[in-house]
Design a protein around this motif. Structure first.
Motif: not given
Lengths: 294, 371
Positions: B64-83
């Motif tokens: 919204g603020r940066g105009g970057m359509l981050v379509l890969g947040q699942g990867m970071y969600f998963g990194l935190g989750g799997y850790a």
């Protein structure tokens, strides 16, 4: 040697399907900047077209050619419907089209699930395509040869259309400079719609071709769409030659990687290779040099 | 010295305090009212939506603020989750110290990279540092090479697709398709105890409020202004002597860390993390709430994520399949007709009601640039 030939060949045939999917994307992406995530579901529609035609024309030798034509029309009509109802309002927000068309894709997937059921459907290969042809001491399945030929034919046809016909000239003019094309009397709206029809139709053809390689299910499109977009990005957006090179490189490269590691690992390595490649050439293999800053 | 701001009215005291008032209201609702009003089961569901909301706050900043359509947040969600899941698995492990699924799928040999996650402190650090570092490296590579717009979106999507495939492929160390599940404890507290479940909910609510406060602060800082400038006119920012890669990188890293924290909390709350929570579809699913609530507003993404999570549970409980139609329709309707999300409707209504002095703030927050 024999295995190398086999791998190149297998890679070539999966690259052919990928190319059919990606070339439609590169047309619409290059010309309108639209990122159509529902393109994968057009492919799925093509696959189910093959399934339906095969069950109607039970065992007839004609079922595949009929499916190819009908698949092209269905894919194309879906594309036109999408363009006319939704995308035409969003040309000033190209990034948002990605999410809108993802929504359309979700609905189409669920429709397929409700109509045909969730389990994968098998389409039997016509008898005239069964068997193998020995080349260089290796037996090539005829189905895969057929797919390579089909893809080559479609791409050659597309090239001829773009180079030789009036429509092709209009499309190239619109891609090169929309405003200038419009001021020369080209109806870019109509051109856009035609391009969408052709590009989406090719996804339908790819879907029909895909049934020769394996079974088809509601989510068959999602497995192709990400890779097809990568082909477009690597090739350079709106660059047909780049798309062809990228599809071949990715298809054959993956086939080799798969022989060394597992299938999923091969895909991961391929994706990492693509990220690395984009570091070297952020605009893809071929780029149009312009003075614009964007 | 003239700043660009002089051409606008200075934000009124109310507009300056707005986020903090909103935060206070949200804090009361989440920390006091919800635990009293909801059954333990519903509270557990709300805790799950809060995890999505934490990730959504980050997406709001980056997209919204940066105009970057981050379509890969699942990867970071998963990194935190799997850790987190790895630590919980190790803490639950029997006397031989090997997680149960490894004995099932493999020969009971634990790979060396699992070993550090025995320590709770290392795990908590890894949840923040691993995604943060990865996002920094990827972000530098991407933004310094001026990869943006659709290219960036597709690349981030491809990365998360690759990550999900990697997880599926490495059955022996990641549990494959089934992921990691069946946790019994959380840092020494039993997960079967309702009181501890309530504690987890309160932790999630607290983390969400903290991330909102962090992003509210970032939005109002000079960094926040630079980020919006980069979104709307990247070349102009460059000509003015600023490097647009920096604000983008910072927003991307914050979004990645928030997604990872959300993922880490998701694991004990939901009890499973699998490649399905990580892949392309899950990543775009995180976007849905952000788009609905209003990508550029502060509270929109979080509230939207909660609303979408609620709609998902309710609809899939009633009719199987209807959720997919609904989610599809949601994307179409919101992005086609309401690109600013529900918060833009609110802002417009308030403006129409005469709150003219708020206009500047809304122009900053509500409008979505053609990216």
């Amino acid at each position: 040697m024999e295995t190398v030939v086999a791998q190149v060949f297998t890679g070539l045939s999966s690259a052919s399907v990928l190319l059919l999917v990606a070339i439609g994307l590169t047309l619409t992406f290059g010309q309108m900047g639209v990122i159509n995530m529902a393109h994968g579901e057009f492919l799925m529609a093509g696959s189910y077209t093959a399934f339906v035609t095969a069950s109607i024309l039970r065992g007839s030798a004609l079922s595949l050619p009929v499916a190819l034509v009908v698949g092209f029309l269905i894919g194309g009509l879906l594309g036109i419907a999408l363009e006319a109802t939704i995308l035409r309002w969003m040309y000033d927000r190209p990034l948002d089209t990605l999410l809108v068309t993802f929504g359309v894709g979700l609905i189409l997937q669920q429709l397929a699930r409700d109509i045909f059921g969730a389990p994968a459907k098998e389409v039997s290969t016509p008898t005239w395509l069964s068997g193998t042809v020995p080349i260089l001491g290796y037996g090539f399945p005829v189905t895969r040869l057929f797919i390579i030929a089909l893809s080559a034919l479609c791409v050659a046809g597309l090239f001829a259309m773009l180079r030789l016909t009036d429509l092709g000239r209009r499309i190239r003019a619109t891609v090169a400079n929309r405003d200038l094309a419009e001021s020369l009397g080209i109806s870019t709206r109509r051109t856009d719609r035609t391009t969408f029809f052709i590009g989406s139709g090719l996804a339908g053809v790819a879907g029909v071709a895909l049934t020769l390689l394996g079974s088809t299910g509601p989510t068959v499109g999602t497995s192709y769409i990400v890779e097809a977009f990568l082909v477009v990005v690597v090739g350079g957006i709106g660059q047909l030659k780049g798309t062809i090179l990228a599809a071949l490189g990715i298809g054959i490269g993956r086939s080799f990687l798969e022989s060394w590691t597992s299938g999923s690992m091969a895909q991961v390595l391929m994706l990492l290779a693509i990220v690395a490649f984009l570091q070297i050439r952020p605009q893809g293999i071929f780029t149009t040099t312009t003075r614009s800053l964007a | 010295m003239t700043s660009p701001r002089t051409s606008f009215a200075e934000p009124t005291r109310f507009a300056k305090a707005g986020p903090w008032i909103g935060l206070a209201v949200l804090a009361v609702a989440l920390l006091v009212i919800a635990p009293l009003a909801l059954s333990p089961f519903r509270l557990g569901l709300l805790a799950k939506y809060l995890c999505y909301a934490i990730a959504a706050v980050g997406i709001g900043l980056a997209w919204g603020r940066g105009g970057m359509l981050v379509l890969g947040q699942g990867m970071y969600f998963g990194l935190g989750g799997y850790a987190m899941a790895m630590h919980l698995k190790l803490a639950d492990a029997g006397p031989n110290g090997i997680p149960d699924f490894m004995l099932l799928y493999a020969d009971g040999q634990m790979p060396l990279w699992w070993e550090p996650f025995r320590s709770p402190l290392v795990t908590l650090a890894a949840i923040v540092l691993v995604p943060g570092l990865l996002a920094t490296i990827l972000g530098l590579a991407i933004f310094k090479r001026r990869i943006k717009g659709a290219y960036f979106a597709i690349l981030s999507q491809a990365l998360t697709a690759a990550f999900a495939l990697l997880l599926i492929g490495q059955v022996k160390t990641t549990g494959g398709y089934n992921g990691l599940n069946n946790f019994r404890g959380f840092f020494g507290y039993s997960l079967y105890d309702p009181a501890n479940k309530k504690m987890l909910y309160l932790i999630a609510a607290g983390v969400l409020l903290l991330s909102l406060a962090l992003v509210a602060h970032l939005q109002r800082s000079r960094f926040g202004e630079l980020l919006i400038a980069t979104r709307d006119a990247e070349e102009r920012v460059r000509f003015l002597g600023q490097d647009p890669a920096f604000p983008k990188l910072l927003a991307y890293v914050v979004a990645a860390v928030l997604a990872a924290v959300g993922g880490a909390l998701y694991v004990p709350i939901v009890g499973i993390i699998s490649p399905d929570d990580v892949g392309v579809v899950a990543s775009i699913g995180l976007i849905a709430g952000v788009a609905l609530g209003g990508r550029a507003s502060l509270f929109g993404p979080a509230l939207g994520a909660i609303a979408v999570g609620y709609a998902e549970s309710t609809l899939s409980e009633r009719f199987a399949g209807s959720w997919t139609y609904f989610q599809g329709a949601l994307f179409i309707v919101v992005l086609l007709l309401l690109p600013g999300g529900l918060s833009s409707v609110l802002a417009k209504a308030r403006e129409a009601a005469g709150g003219r002095r708020l206009r500047r703030v809304h122009a900053e927050a509500g409008e979505v640039a053609a990216v």
